[in-house]
Design an enzyme around this catalytic site. Structure first.
Site, mmCIF file in Angstrom:
data_model
loop_
_atom_site.group_PDB
_atom_site.id
_atom_site.type_symbol
_atom_site.label_atom_id
_atom_site.label_comp_id
_atom_site.label_asym_id
_atom_site.label_seq_id
_atom_site.Cartn_x
_atom_site.Cartn_y
_atom_site.Cartn_z
ATOM 1 N N TYR A 186 3.903 -9.914 -0.614
ATOM 2 C CA TYR A 186 3.212 -9.420 -0.276
ATOM 3 C C TYR A 186 1.940 -9.849 -1.491
ATOM 4 C CZ TYR A 186 -1.072 -6.192 0.683
ATOM 5 O OH TYR A 186 -2.721 -5.424 0.910
ATOM 6 N N SER A 194 -6.205 -8.629 -2.080
ATOM 7 C CA SER A 194 -5.784 -8.169 -2.793
ATOM 8 C C SER A 194 -6.521 -7.620 -3.725
ATOM 9 C CB SER A 194 -4.619 -6.940 -2.271
ATOM 10 O OG SER A 194 -3.742 -5.927 -2.729
ATOM 11 N N LYS A 237 -0.775 -12.290 -1.039
ATOM 12 C CA LYS A 237 -1.985 -12.731 -0.847
ATOM 13 C C LYS A 237 -3.039 -13.288 -2.000
ATOM 14 C CE LYS A 237 -3.335 -9.413 1.891
ATOM 15 N NZ LYS A 237 -4.435 -9.088 3.308
HETATM 16 N N1 LIG Z 1 -4.563 -0.034 2.259
HETATM 17 C C1 LIG Z 1 -4.932 -0.254 0.928
HETATM 18 O O1 LIG Z 1 -4.606 0.215 0.110
HETATM 19 C C2 LIG Z 1 -5.240 -2.119 1.123
HETATM 20 C C3 LIG Z 1 -5.198 -2.438 -0.445
HETATM 21 C C4 LIG Z 1 -5.347 -3.733 -0.391
HETATM 22 C C5 LIG Z 1 -5.553 -4.752 0.414
HETATM 23 N N2 LIG Z 1 -5.580 -4.189 1.208
HETATM 24 C C6 LIG Z 1 -5.576 -4.902 2.515
HETATM 25 O O2 LIG Z 1 -6.942 -4.914 3.479
HETATM 26 C C7 LIG Z 1 -6.759 -5.390 5.188
HETATM 27 C C8 LIG Z 1 -6.316 -3.694 5.616
HETATM 28 O O3 LIG Z 1 -5.265 -2.780 5.811
HETATM 29 P P1 LIG Z 1 -5.689 -1.545 6.443
HETATM 30 O O4 LIG Z 1 -5.544 -0.610 5.449
HETATM 31 O O5 LIG Z 1 -6.923 -0.913 6.655
HETATM 32 O O6 LIG Z 1 -4.272 -2.236 7.274
HETATM 33 P P2 LIG Z 1 -4.003 -1.278 8.387
HETATM 34 O O7 LIG Z 1 -2.555 -1.737 8.514
HETATM 35 O O8 LIG Z 1 -4.446 -0.005 8.654
HETATM 36 O O9 LIG Z 1 -4.557 -2.484 9.835
HETATM 37 C C9 LIG Z 1 -3.958 -3.649 10.006
HETATM 38 C C10 LIG Z 1 -4.159 -3.734 10.785
HETATM 39 O O10 LIG Z 1 -4.079 -5.703 11.529
HETATM 40 C C11 LIG Z 1 -3.040 -5.226 12.775
HETATM 41 N N3 LIG Z 1 -1.812 -6.632 12.601
HETATM 42 C C12 LIG Z 1 -1.068 -6.903 11.901
HETATM 43 N N4 LIG Z 1 0.163 -8.131 12.435
HETATM 44 C C13 LIG Z 1 -1.327 -8.192 12.668
HETATM 45 C C14 LIG Z 1 -0.747 -9.843 13.011
HETATM 46 N N5 LIG Z 1 0.154 -10.391 13.467
HETATM 47 N N6 LIG Z 1 -2.042 -10.253 13.951
HETATM 48 C C15 LIG Z 1 -3.236 -9.541 14.801
HETATM 49 N N7 LIG Z 1 -3.540 -8.036 13.531
HETATM 50 C C16 LIG Z 1 -2.014 -8.287 13.311
HETATM 51 C C17 LIG Z 1 -2.297 -4.165 12.871
HETATM 52 O O11 LIG Z 1 -2.005 -4.214 14.176
HETATM 53 C C18 LIG Z 1 -3.613 -3.142 12.375
HETATM 54 O O12 LIG Z 1 -4.552 -2.944 13.407
HETATM 55 C C19 LIG Z 1 -5.294 -6.052 4.817
HETATM 56 O O13 LIG Z 1 -4.806 -7.156 4.546
HETATM 57 C C20 LIG Z 1 -4.854 -5.715 3.813
HETATM 58 O O14 LIG Z 1 -3.243 -6.368 3.039
HETATM 59 C C21 LIG Z 1 -5.666 -2.819 1.902
#
Ligand SMILES: NC(=O)c1ccc[n+]([C@@H]2O[C@H](COP(=O)([O-])OP(=O)(O)OC[C@H]3O[C@@H](n4cnc5c(N)ncnc54)[C@H](O)[C@@H]3O)[C@@H](O)[C@H]2O)c1
Length: 255
Positions: free
Chosen positions: A158, A144, A162
């Site tokens: 978090y 992130s 990260k």
């Molecule tokens: N959305 C944002 O703004 C953003 C910004 C920076 C980084 N990220 C990173 O991108 C990635 C995806 O984010 P997103 O927004 O698509 O998230 P999301 O919450 O839409 O999807 C995350 C998925 O991970 C699964 N998950 C959670 N815990 C788990 C576990 N213990 N084992 C297996 N699966 C598990 C959840 O069930 C979910 O389907 C993450 O690593 C998040 O930290 C997202």
């Protein structure tokens, strides 16, 4: 290899975690579209089944924080995809805000169990397979922008986890380069995913990245825009890139 194949994954095998939602689902779906045989993995059974069935791919339920479940996932992958593993995209993470001054240590631990330990366990499982392959493999971790620059408040656990993901990315890139295993990360900025919508309803989203208007590009990203960067790093087009962090953030980190 020409550009028409360098950016594709034809004939390759891949595991994508977090494939039930958001960026993980977009990534697994895109990998499938560019020719890979993909195992969609997620802790949420209904979500991962729906995502995989939408494209006719295989799926598995796995809590990446759990060592035994990760071992079982790799066994299942070998059964479904065969003995080769070309790509791992580590997208799953624990996403829940917690007030800095009152969060219990258990919340800190839950964050690191999934986001740091889970990423580590998944990487190690992939490296076991990839180091036996003469042509190695590619791992893309999703960290992130907040590994580098704080985004919202109540997210210190978090940010820490990260930063750990990026540190593991660099360490693994160096340690396993002799096995031709490349390890990179994508650092998403604010992305319009289901997970983000859920987090908005938790604690107030105060902090430097409050509104899409604060992004130089004046909008959040779509999950598929993150997926395309993950695909690039996983593909032969990135054959000489390892140990790098690619911010896909609309300019946030340089603003
Ligand atoms: N959305 C944002 O703004 C953003 C910004 C920076 C980084 N990220 C990173 O991108 C990635 C995806 O984010 P997103 O927004 O698509 O998230 P999301 O919450 O839409 O999807 C995350 C998925 O991970 C699964 N998950 C959670 N815990 C788990 C576990 N213990 N084992 C297996 N699966 C598990 C959840 O069930 C979910 O389907 C993450 O690593 C998040 O930290 C997202």
């Amino acid at each position: 290899m020409g550009p028409e194949t360098a950016f594709r994954l034809d004939g390759r095998t891949a595991i994508v975690t977090g494939a039930g939602s958001g960026i993980g689902r977009a990534t697994a779906t895109l990998f499938h579209e560019v020719g890979a045989r993909v195992l969609f993995a997620d802790i949420d059974e209904d979500a991962v089944r729906a995502a995989a069935q939408a494209v006719g791919a295989d799926w598995a339920v796995c809590d990446i924080a759990d060592e035994a479940q990760v071992a079982a996932l790799y066994e299942r992958a070998a059964g479904l995809l065969g003995p080769r593993l070309d790509v791992l995209a580590n997208v799953a993470a624990y996403r829940r805000k917690a007030d800095t001054m009152t969060m219990p240590a258990s919340e800190w631990d839950a964050m690191h169990a999934v986001t740091a330990r889970g990423t580590f366990l998944m990487m190690r499982g992939a490296i076991h397979v990839m180091r036996e392959q003469p042509d190695g493999g590619a791992i893309v971790n999703v960290s992130s922008v907040s590994a580098v620059r704080p985004t919202i408040f109540s997210n210190m656990h978090y940010d820490s986890a990260k930063a750990g993901v990026d540190a593991m990315t660099r360490a693994a890139a160096i340690e396993f380069a002799p096995h031709r295993i490349r390890v990179n990360s994508v650092q998403p900025g604010g992305t319009a995913s289901d997970g983000s919508a859920r987090m908005k309803s938790e604690l107030p989203p105060a902090g430097p990245m409050v509104q899409p208007g604060r992004m130089p590009l004046r909008r959040l990203s779509e999950p598929v825009e993150q997926a395309r960067a993950i695909l690039f790093l996983a593909s032969p087009a990135a054959a000489y890139i390892t140990g790098q962090h690619l911010a896909v953030d609309g300019g946030y980190l340089v603003s």
